[in-house]
Design an enzyme around this catalytic site. Structure first.
Site, PDB file in Angstrom:
ATOM      1  N   HIS A   8      32.735  86.647  64.850  1.00 24.98           N
ATOM      2  CA  HIS A   8      32.798  86.485  66.307  1.00 24.98           C
ATOM      3  C   HIS A   8      33.114  85.037  66.697  1.00 24.98           C
ATOM      4  O   HIS A   8      32.922  84.093  65.927  1.00 24.98           O
ATOM      5  CB  HIS A   8      31.460  86.895  66.932  1.00 24.98           C
ATOM      6  N   GLU A  76      24.503  91.322  63.207  1.00 28.96           N
ATOM      7  CA  GLU A  76      24.154  90.229  62.305  1.00 28.96           C
ATOM      8  C   GLU A  76      22.862  90.541  61.556  1.00 28.96           C
ATOM      9  O   GLU A  76      22.023  91.330  62.032  1.00 28.96           O
ATOM     10  CB  GLU A  76      23.991  88.929  63.105  1.00 28.96           C
TER      11      GLU A  76
END
Length: 213
Positions: A8, A76
């Protein structure tokens, strides 16, 4: 089948794994990786459900205009009790854990959180879904811990050593996998490719000074 794993873009807070939006730099990074992958002819984009990954996928997808699938399994790695803390506070409060982690002798879970094996267990079904999807070129917007853990798994590494891979994994870098249906294996073709960012030092991790993550 090719899968382009994209970390990201830069987020708007440096606190550990908080669910916040992208910074201005993060949106720039996302646009650059979107433009870079136009020649790849992306068929679909998958992303984590965390805001920074969703916004990265949406911004890059302006260049591709393909279907976007959101999958919580691509989140994550959970840093457990460390989440929301500063790096300095983590270094002080969890120094014993960090020291043990640096030895890379065991796949340690973060206190109250996950280990690399946990990440692989929840993310791998998403990769298997993509492998069955019929798409030929898929962008996967996810997170550093996920990319490093999965690549360690695909390479057959001891997962205790996942942190040896791409220590400075750049935001919006590209790591490429090639899935072969005949073997059922994911092959690693490249890792942490950020050529599209190199003209802009302020967008690299080394240039992140004035702006918060």
């Amino acid at each position: 089948m090719k899968l382009y794993l994209i970390r990201h873009g830069r987020q708007s807070s440096k606190l550990c794994n908080v669910d916040v939006d992208l910074s201005e730099a993060g949106f720039r990074q996302a646009a650059l990786v979107g433009e870079r992958l136009v020649p790849a002819k992306i068929d679909a984009v998958y992303s984590s459900d965390l805001l920074r990954a969703v916004q990265t996928a949406q911004s890059a997808n302006i260049y591709w205009n393909v279907e976007h699938f959101v999958r919580p399994g691509l989140r994550e790695i959970s840093f457990g009790h460390m989440e929301g803390m500063t790096d300095a506070a983590i270094a002080e409060q969890y120094r014993d854990f960090k020291r043990e982690q640096q030895k890379m002798e065991r796949d340690l879970a973060y206190p109250g959180g996950e280990c690399a094996g946990d990440v692989v267990a929840r993310a791998l079904p998403v990769f298997e879904e993509m492998a069955r999807s019929g798409y030929r070129r898929v962008a996967v917007v996810t997170h550093g811990g996920v990319i490093r853990s999965l690549i360690a798994h695909f390479l057959g590494m001891d997962l205790a050593k996942w942190r040896m891979l791409a220590v400075d994994l750049e935001n919006c870098s590209i790591s490429e996998l090639d899935y072969h249906e005949d073997t059922g294996r994911f092959y690693v073709e490249r890792l942490n490719d950020y050529a599209h960012l190199e003209r802009y030092p302020e967008l690299l991790r080394s240039g992140w000074v004035d702006e918060e993550n």
